[in-house]
Design an enzyme around this catalytic site. Structure first.
Site, PDB file in Angstrom:
ATOM      1  N   HIS A   7      -0.872  11.937  -5.104  1.00 11.89           N
ATOM      2  CA  HIS A   7       0.775  12.288  -4.758  1.00 11.89           C
ATOM      3  C   HIS A   7       1.081  13.680  -4.953  1.00 11.89           C
ATOM      4  O   HIS A   7       0.120  14.494  -5.338  1.00 11.89           O
ATOM      5  CB  HIS A   7       1.294  11.659  -5.739  1.00 11.89           C
ATOM      6  CG  HIS A   7       1.290   9.961  -5.783  1.00 11.89           C
ATOM      7  ND1 HIS A   7       2.094   9.239  -5.071  1.00 11.89           N
ATOM      8  CD2 HIS A   7       0.389   9.026  -6.481  1.00 11.89           C
ATOM      9  CE1 HIS A   7       1.494   7.737  -5.276  1.00 11.89           C
ATOM     10  NE2 HIS A   7       0.932   7.906  -5.990  1.00 11.89           N
ATOM     11  N   LYS A 120       5.625   7.572   4.217  1.00 13.25           N
ATOM     12  CA  LYS A 120       5.575   8.315   3.242  1.00 13.25           C
ATOM     13  C   LYS A 120       4.717   9.698   3.768  1.00 13.25           C
ATOM     14  O   LYS A 120       3.749   9.761   4.458  1.00 13.25           O
ATOM     15  CB  LYS A 120       4.892   8.159   1.986  1.00 13.25           C
ATOM     16  CG  LYS A 120       5.481   7.178   1.354  1.00 13.25           C
ATOM     17  CD  LYS A 120       6.800   7.413   0.490  1.00 13.25           C
ATOM     18  CE  LYS A 120       7.497   6.436  -0.331  1.00 13.25           C
ATOM     19  NZ  LYS A 120       8.682   6.656  -0.537  1.00 13.25           N
ATOM     20  N   CYS A 122       3.659  12.215   1.439  1.00  9.22           N
ATOM     21  CA  CYS A 122       2.991  12.235   0.290  1.00  9.22           C
ATOM     22  C   CYS A 122       1.409  12.059   0.514  1.00  9.22           C
ATOM     23  O   CYS A 122       1.107  11.257   1.018  1.00  9.22           O
ATOM     24  CB  CYS A 122       3.688  11.609  -0.728  1.00  9.22           C
ATOM     25  SG  CYS A 122       2.905  11.611  -2.494  1.00  9.22           S
TER      26      CYS A 122
END
Length: 138
Positions: A7, A120, A122
């Site tokens: 992450h 996402k 990320c």
């Protein structure tokens, strides 16, 4: 453990937050404590988050079978857009951390958050592409 998930903190490069600060953010969102198991700061320092034996809170639907690592950074300075702005020290510590985790969880697949949640960006880089440089981790 089926996954080791990379992450980012979605913060600009000049903001060097630590596990304690991320813990505060996560508690404000209603978590019991920080959702990640490890945080890698801008200088490459690795800090512990949740205990490795505790279920994390970092990727919906996969927390019960994954370990979460958060690199501090990942957003640009001006547009709040994803940016691969991680330091050389962070890359070294990420490699060391993943190597250690692979020793404990040999069958776990190393992925970026966005590989488990397509909504996402990320961790702001392609984990699979990065792993190509490390045959021991791929």
């Amino acid at each position: 453990t089926d996954f080791i998930v990379v992450h980012c903190s979605a913060t600009p490069a000049k903001l060097d937050v630590d596990a304690k600060e991320i813990d505060r953010w996560h508690k404000e969102r209603g978590f019991l404590r920080i959702g990640y198991h490890y945080v890698i700061r801008r200088d490459g320092t690795r800090e512990k988050g949740r205990d490795i034996n505790d279920v994390g809170a970092h990727v919906t639907g996969f927390n019960h079978k994954s370990v979460g690592i958060c690199l501090v950074g990942g957003m640009d300075e001006h547009n709040a857009e994803p940016e691969d702005n991680f330091t050389a020290e962070q890359w070294i510590t990420l490699h060391i951390t993943l190597t250690e985790l692979r020793a404990d969880y040999a069958l776990a697949k190393i992925v970026g958050h966005r590989e488990l949640d397509s909504a996402k960006a990320c961790p702001s880089f392609d984990v699979q592409d990065w792993l190509k440089g490390f045959p021991n981790l791929a």
